[in-house]
Motif scaffolding. Structure first.
Motif, PDB file in Angstrom:
ATOM      1  N   VAL A 138       0.763  -1.183   0.093  1.00 29.94           N
ATOM      2  CA  VAL A 138      -0.059  -0.045   0.017  1.00 29.94           C
ATOM      3  C   VAL A 138       0.907   1.199  -0.040  1.00 29.94           C
ATOM      4  N   VAL A 139       0.493   2.006  -0.795  1.00 24.14           N
ATOM      5  CA  VAL A 139       1.041   3.513  -1.021  1.00 24.14           C
ATOM      6  C   VAL A 139       0.052   4.426  -0.700  1.00 24.14           C
ATOM      7  N   VAL A 140       0.059   5.483   0.087  1.00 22.36           N
ATOM      8  CA  VAL A 140      -0.614   6.455   0.432  1.00 22.36           C
ATOM      9  C   VAL A 140       0.334   7.962   0.030  1.00 22.36           C
ATOM     10  N   ILE A 141      -0.270   8.779  -0.702  1.00 20.46           N
ATOM     11  CA  ILE A 141       0.363  10.020  -0.761  1.00 20.46           C
ATOM     12  C   ILE A 141      -0.336  11.070  -0.242  1.00 20.46           C
ATOM     13  N   PHE A 142       0.343  11.956   0.487  1.00 20.78           N
ATOM     14  CA  PHE A 142      -0.058  13.059   0.931  1.00 20.78           C
ATOM     15  C   PHE A 142       0.426  14.413   0.279  1.00 20.78           C
ATOM     16  N   GLU A 143      -0.542  15.139  -0.224  1.00 18.51           N
ATOM     17  CA  GLU A 143       0.165  16.421  -0.968  1.00 18.51           C
ATOM     18  C   GLU A 143      -0.873  17.502  -0.148  1.00 18.51           C
ATOM     19  N   GLY A 144      -0.543  18.719  -0.529  1.00 14.90           N
ATOM     20  CA  GLY A 144      -1.058  19.979  -0.159  1.00 14.90           C
ATOM     21  C   GLY A 144      -0.377  21.171  -0.059  1.00 14.90           C
ATOM     22  N   ARG A 145      -1.141  22.201   0.251  1.00 15.01           N
ATOM     23  CA  ARG A 145      -0.198  23.509   0.631  1.00 15.01           C
ATOM     24  C   ARG A 145       0.471  23.341   2.035  1.00 15.01           C
ATOM     25  N   ASP A 146       1.595  24.188   2.202  1.00 19.02           N
ATOM     26  CA  ASP A 146       2.408  24.049   3.485  1.00 19.02           C
ATOM     27  C   ASP A 146       1.200  24.540   4.745  1.00 19.02           C
ATOM     28  N   SER A 147       1.423  23.591   5.841  1.00 25.23           N
ATOM     29  CA  SER A 147       0.588  24.110   6.699  1.00 25.23           C
ATOM     30  C   SER A 147      -0.868  23.302   6.665  1.00 25.23           C
ATOM     31  N   ALA A 148      -1.140  22.458   5.376  1.00 23.21           N
ATOM     32  CA  ALA A 148      -2.404  22.075   5.202  1.00 23.21           C
ATOM     33  C   ALA A 148      -2.982  21.230   6.440  1.00 23.21           C
ATOM     34  N   GLY A 149      -2.051  20.260   7.031  1.00 17.74           N
ATOM     35  CA  GLY A 149      -2.471  19.542   7.899  1.00 17.74           C
ATOM     36  C   GLY A 149      -2.076  17.988   7.574  1.00 17.74           C
TER      37      GLY A 149
ATOM     38  N   ILE B   6       0.649  -2.806  -6.257  1.00 20.20           N
ATOM     39  CA  ILE B   6       0.446  -1.581  -5.183  1.00 20.20           C
ATOM     40  C   ILE B   6      -0.784  -1.063  -5.452  1.00 20.20           C
ATOM     41  N   ARG B   7      -1.435  -0.974  -4.174  1.00 17.50           N
ATOM     42  CA  ARG B   7      -2.555  -0.245  -3.833  1.00 17.50           C
ATOM     43  C   ARG B   7      -2.169   1.410  -3.629  1.00 17.50           C
ATOM     44  N   LEU B   8      -2.576   2.209  -4.607  1.00 18.51           N
ATOM     45  CA  LEU B   8      -2.129   3.686  -4.484  1.00 18.51           C
ATOM     46  C   LEU B   8      -3.207   4.418  -4.223  1.00 18.51           C
ATOM     47  N   VAL B   9      -3.286   5.355  -3.319  1.00 19.76           N
ATOM     48  CA  VAL B   9      -4.016   6.231  -2.647  1.00 19.76           C
ATOM     49  C   VAL B   9      -3.539   7.709  -2.555  1.00 19.76           C
ATOM     50  N   LYS B  10      -4.087   8.908  -3.172  1.00 22.26           N
ATOM     51  CA  LYS B  10      -3.680   9.877  -3.124  1.00 22.26           C
ATOM     52  C   LYS B  10      -4.383  10.922  -2.572  1.00 22.26           C
ATOM     53  N   TYR B  11      -3.922  11.847  -1.636  1.00 20.46           N
ATOM     54  CA  TYR B  11      -4.711  12.656  -0.903  1.00 20.46           C
ATOM     55  C   TYR B  11      -4.356  14.351  -1.229  1.00 20.46           C
ATOM     56  N   TRP B  12      -5.073  15.194  -1.590  1.00 17.52           N
ATOM     57  CA  TRP B  12      -4.806  16.561  -1.346  1.00 17.52           C
ATOM     58  C   TRP B  12      -5.483  17.152  -0.270  1.00 17.52           C
ATOM     59  N   PHE B  13      -4.493  18.103   0.552  1.00 11.82           N
ATOM     60  CA  PHE B  13      -5.110  18.657   1.682  1.00 11.82           C
ATOM     61  C   PHE B  13      -5.423  19.957   1.565  1.00 11.82           C
ATOM     62  N   SER B  14      -6.706  20.616   1.224  1.00 10.12           N
ATOM     63  CA  SER B  14      -6.962  21.743   0.972  1.00 10.12           C
ATOM     64  C   SER B  14      -7.425  22.715   2.120  1.00 10.12           C
ATOM     65  N   ILE B  15      -6.733  23.940   2.054  1.00  7.51           N
ATOM     66  CA  ILE B  15      -6.814  24.743   3.110  1.00  7.51           C
ATOM     67  C   ILE B  15      -7.332  26.170   2.448  1.00  7.51           C
ATOM     68  N   THR B  16      -7.928  27.367   2.986  1.00 11.50           N
ATOM     69  CA  THR B  16      -8.038  28.590   2.376  1.00 11.50           C
ATOM     70  C   THR B  16      -6.858  29.347   2.582  1.00 11.50           C
ATOM     71  N   ASP B  17      -6.875  30.568   1.907  1.00  6.09           N
ATOM     72  CA  ASP B  17      -5.779  31.515   2.011  1.00  6.09           C
ATOM     73  C   ASP B  17      -5.781  31.930   3.326  1.00  6.09           C
ATOM     74  N   GLU B  18      -6.881  32.306   4.102  1.00  2.30           N
ATOM     75  CA  GLU B  18      -6.747  32.865   5.313  1.00  2.30           C
ATOM     76  C   GLU B  18      -6.283  31.764   6.275  1.00  2.30           C
ATOM     77  N   GLU B  19      -6.781  30.649   6.124  1.00  2.00           N
ATOM     78  CA  GLU B  19      -6.305  29.673   7.180  1.00  2.00           C
ATOM     79  C   GLU B  19      -4.776  29.395   7.024  1.00  2.00           C
TER      80      GLU B  19
ATOM     81  N   HIS C 195      -7.973  12.430  -3.908  1.00  2.00           N
ATOM     82  CA  HIS C 195      -8.871  12.560  -3.026  1.00  2.00           C
ATOM     83  C   HIS C 195      -8.699  13.919  -2.415  1.00  2.00           C
ATOM     84  N   ILE C 196      -9.694  14.913  -2.247  1.00  2.00           N
ATOM     85  CA  ILE C 196      -9.505  15.997  -1.810  1.00  2.00           C
ATOM     86  C   ILE C 196     -10.067  15.996  -0.290  1.00  2.00           C
ATOM     87  N   VAL C 197      -9.163  16.536   0.847  1.00  2.00           N
ATOM     88  CA  VAL C 197      -9.582  16.457   2.063  1.00  2.00           C
ATOM     89  C   VAL C 197      -9.558  18.068   2.355  1.00  2.00           C
ATOM     90  N   GLU C 198     -10.844  18.470   2.756  1.00  2.00           N
ATOM     91  CA  GLU C 198     -11.056  19.671   3.366  1.00  2.00           C
ATOM     92  C   GLU C 198     -10.340  19.834   4.676  1.00  2.00           C
TER      93      GLU C 198
END
Length: 306
Positions: free
Chosen positions: A81-92, A184-197, A248-251
């Motif tokens: 299993v591979v899980v990818i975590f992407e997103g802006r800096d400080s997104a969690g 390989i089971r590949l799962v991709k996440y994008w952590f999304s936050i607002t500009d203000e956050e 998969h986008i995570v708010e």
């Protein structure tokens, strides 16, 4: 309805773990500095009430108990299993990775967070430095940022040419299909936050000596280049959201909900089930009547300061 002994024991375990976890959370809260009143106002405005703490931890512990079942299933069936975590800096990203790995076996579940490429690595096939970290049978690998650095930070900060970025977009769908075909089971996440956050989280890090290490010059530049990262993200989604490995986008504005939602979603991506376990019993201690424990010199002991 009467509960079985197993259900009662599980509930007792959850209660004990909950107490420990609440202690950890309280410890983290004590480490927060006294933020300025102005920052507090911004924080309250942008953060409506979240999940009550006790409910959050109950849900988290139940999800973590399921992660243990997933881990056992992966080991038993030699899954990869591979899980990818992407997103802006400080997104969690780091926060959810910590909660996923918190109660799992580090020999089974590994976190990969690669530094900037060396001069030698810059001359290699782009994906080459990621390949050695891919899982063998019975392993789960969590990438805290991944090969998507090329279409994100490298592109926005000018570390990759447009030709290199275009080559990446041409190559990455087939690269990921190869991974999936290999089992390989590949799962991709994008952590999304607002500009203000993001601005709020950066301010907190600036004012907290225990969190300042999380801020790098790159992080600060990401504030300046917010729109550039947005455009890069949109093109990445458009060109790499393939059926074999969709995004998969995570708010992420609410950290607690983001963690619970991501873990719950991850568990639903894999049809795991309980696996057989050998019953464990503690063997009897062997006592040797001729053995006498030696008294060690006091200077070997850590001082009892607390």
């Amino acid at each position: 309805m009467n509960r079985s002994n197993d259900e009662i024991e599980t509930q007792d375990w959850l209660e004990a773990e909950l107490a420990d976890t609440l202690d950890e959370d309280y410890e983290l809260e004590l480490s927060e500095p006294a933020l300025s009143e102005e920052i507090r106002k911004i924080y309250r405005k942008n953060h409506p009430p979240s999940i009550p703490r006790i409910d959050y931890f109950r849900s988290l512990l139940k999800l973590q108990s399921e992660l243990i079942k997933l881990q056992d299933w992966v080991v038993h069936h030699k899954e990869k299993v591979v899980v990818i975590f992407e997103g802006r800096d400080s997104a969690g990203k780091g926060g959810v990775i910590k909660r996923i790995t918190q109660r799992l076996n580090p020999r089974v579940v590994r976190v990969v967070a690669l530094p900037a490429p060396s001069d030698r690595e810059k001359t290699q096939w782009y994906f080459q430095r990621y390949v050695p970290h891919l899982p063998a049978g019975g392993e789960i690998v969590l990438f805290d940022r991944s090969w998507y650095n090329r279409s994100g930070v490298e592109r926005v900060m000018g570390f990759a040419t447009e030709d290199q970025v275009e080559q990446f977009f041409d190559d990455v769908p087939e690269f990921e299909r190869m991974l999936v075909r290999s089992g390989i089971r590949l799962v991709k996440y994008w952590f999304s936050i607002t500009d203000e956050e993001q601005q709020m989280r950066f301010l907190v890090r600036i004012h907290d000596p225990l969190k300042q290490w999380k801020l790098s010059p790159m992080d600060l530049q990401s504030r300046v280049r917010w729109e550039g990262y947005t455009k890069a993200k949109e093109e990445t989604f458009a060109r790499t959201n393939i059926p074999e490995a969709p995004w998969h986008i995570v708010e992420g504005n609410d950290k607690k909900r983001a963690r619970l939602n991501c873990i719950d979603h991850l568990l639903r991506q894999i049809r795991y089930e309980d696996v057989p376990h050998e019953e464990i019993s503690l063997p009897e201690r062997v006592f040797n009547p001729d053995y006498e424990r030696k008294v060690l010199p006091p200077e070997l002991y850590v001082p009892s300061k607390y």
